[in-house]
Design a protein around this motif. Structure first.
Motif, short mmCIF file in Angstrom:
data_model
loop_
_atom_site.label_atom_id
_atom_site.label_comp_id
_atom_site.label_asym_id
_atom_site.label_seq_id
_atom_site.Cartn_x
_atom_site.Cartn_y
_atom_site.Cartn_z
N PHE A 67 23.69 65.14 -9.54
CA PHE A 67 23.85 64.78 -10.82
C PHE A 67 25.24 63.95 -10.89
CE2 PHE A 67 25.79 65.11 -15.18
CZ PHE A 67 24.71 64.47 -15.84
N CYS A 68 26.12 64.29 -10.03
CA CYS A 68 27.51 63.62 -10.05
C CYS A 68 27.27 62.07 -9.12
CB CYS A 68 28.57 64.28 -9.46
SG CYS A 68 29.28 65.68 -10.35
N GLU A 69 26.35 62.09 -8.26
CA GLU A 69 26.08 60.97 -7.60
C GLU A 69 25.50 59.95 -8.52
OE1 GLU A 69 23.79 59.63 -3.54
OE2 GLU A 69 23.85 61.65 -4.00
N ALA A 70 24.71 60.46 -9.27
CA ALA A 70 23.86 59.41 -10.58
C ALA A 70 24.68 59.10 -11.53
CB ALA A 70 22.56 60.33 -10.95
N LEU A 71 25.54 59.90 -11.83
CA LEU A 71 26.57 59.49 -13.10
C LEU A 71 27.67 58.86 -12.79
CD1 LEU A 71 26.42 59.98 -16.17
CD2 LEU A 71 27.68 62.17 -15.57
N VAL A 72 28.19 59.14 -11.76
CA VAL A 72 29.60 58.72 -11.40
C VAL A 72 29.56 57.61 -10.20
CG1 VAL A 72 31.92 59.46 -10.46
CG2 VAL A 72 30.83 60.94 -12.21
N GLN A 73 28.91 58.27 -9.21
CA GLN A 73 28.96 57.24 -7.96
C GLN A 73 28.00 56.06 -8.14
OE1 GLN A 73 28.33 59.78 -4.47
NE2 GLN A 73 29.29 61.47 -5.41
N LEU A 74 27.00 56.29 -8.49
CA LEU A 74 25.92 55.13 -8.40
C LEU A 74 26.34 53.88 -9.15
CD1 LEU A 74 23.01 54.12 -7.57
CD2 LEU A 74 22.01 55.07 -9.53
N PRO A 75 27.08 53.96 -10.50
CA PRO A 75 27.61 52.79 -10.96
C PRO A 75 28.71 52.18 -10.31
CG PRO A 75 27.29 54.46 -12.48
CD PRO A 75 27.18 55.24 -11.31
N PHE A 76 29.51 52.99 -9.37
CA PHE A 76 30.34 52.45 -8.66
C PHE A 76 29.96 51.90 -7.55
CE2 PHE A 76 33.94 53.22 -5.27
CZ PHE A 76 34.88 52.37 -5.80
N PHE A 77 28.84 52.04 -7.01
CA PHE A 77 28.28 51.39 -5.47
C PHE A 77 28.45 50.10 -5.57
CE2 PHE A 77 25.58 55.40 -4.60
CZ PHE A 77 26.99 56.13 -4.28
N PRO A 78 27.82 49.19 -6.70
CA PRO A 78 27.74 47.82 -6.47
C PRO A 78 29.12 47.22 -6.71
CG PRO A 78 26.63 48.66 -8.61
CD PRO A 78 26.92 49.62 -7.68
N ILE A 79 29.94 47.83 -7.72
CA ILE A 79 31.55 47.47 -7.91
C ILE A 79 32.07 47.44 -6.34
CG2 ILE A 79 33.57 47.80 -9.01
CD1 ILE A 79 31.81 49.00 -11.38
N ALA A 80 31.98 48.46 -5.76
CA ALA A 80 32.79 48.73 -4.45
C ALA A 80 32.28 47.77 -3.62
CB ALA A 80 32.72 50.15 -4.09
N ALA A 81 31.05 47.53 -3.36
CA ALA A 81 30.20 46.82 -2.45
C ALA A 81 30.94 45.24 -2.83
CB ALA A 81 28.85 46.51 -2.60
N TYR A 82 30.87 44.68 -4.02
CA TYR A 82 31.28 43.45 -4.32
C TYR A 82 32.69 43.37 -3.89
CZ TYR A 82 33.55 39.82 -6.92
OH TYR A 82 34.33 38.67 -7.27
N ALA A 83 33.57 44.36 -4.30
CA ALA A 83 34.95 44.19 -3.77
C ALA A 83 35.38 44.40 -2.35
CB ALA A 83 35.85 45.62 -4.42
N PHE A 84 34.50 44.92 -1.54
CA PHE A 84 34.99 45.10 -0.10
C PHE A 84 34.25 43.77 0.71
CE2 PHE A 84 35.59 49.66 -0.95
CZ PHE A 84 36.78 49.48 -0.54
#
Length: 177
Positions: A67-84
């Motif tokens: 649930f945390c992966e869906a709610l917190v992590q998943l929205p962060f993945f594309p942001i982090a991918a872009y930043a890196f």
């Protein structure tokens, strides 16, 4: 050069995490009828091949991590991918630290469970031998190792923490005046 190599690794880590999360990891949370049979079959194959019953019949504590992966992590993945992918984005430092600590904290109980829990043989067999346990640990381990690497990069790379170092230096010079 070394930092750029790490950023590329982090980029691929986050980019690959998006489809893995959507197609596999979220299946224990989302109603079964919403997934195509091919993806359900993929999950069943994975669970049987690597003896991971947590994905087929997750304990409540594991479901809370998903649930945390869906709610917190998943929205962060594309942001982090872009930043890196872009590299040197100082604004990713604090979110990356939060992400890294969160994920590392969830992986400790998962790895402990895999290594020490006495899994039943049915209905979804878990690892029984040391080899089976270590094989399953090897599936989960990158999701501990890479976040710890990200955390160390954010804490110790002058590229990502130079602003906070300058801020500390300027506040010290103001105090001395």
């Amino acid at each position: 050069m070394f930092l750029r190599a790490l950023e590329i690794i982090y980029f691929f880590y986050f980019l690959s995490h998006i489809p893995i999360t959507l197609m596999v990891d979220l299946q224990p949370l989302i109603p079964e009828h919403l997934y195509p049979s091919e993806l359900k079959n993929l999950l069943q194959w994975y669970a049987a091949e690597f003896k991971d019953p947590m994905m087929m019949d997750p304990p409540v504590w594991f479901r809370s991590f998903v649930f945390c992966e869906a709610l917190v992590q998943l929205p962060f993945f594309p942001i982090a991918a872009y930043a890196f992918m872009k590299g040197g984005c100082k604004w990713i430092r604090t979110p990356a630290i939060i992400y890294s600590v969160h994920v590392a904290t969830t992986l400790i109980p998962i790895l402990s469970h895999v290594l020490f829990y006495n899994f039943p043989l049915a209905p979804h067999p878990g690892p029984q031998t040391l080899k089976e346990r270590l094989t399953l640990v090897s599936i989960y381990a990158p999701y501990l190792i890479i976040p710890v690497m990200i955390l160390l990069t954010m804490l110790f790379s002058s590229t990502y923490n130079s602003a906070s170092l300058k801020g500390n230096a300027s506040s010290k010079s103001k105090k001395q005046r």
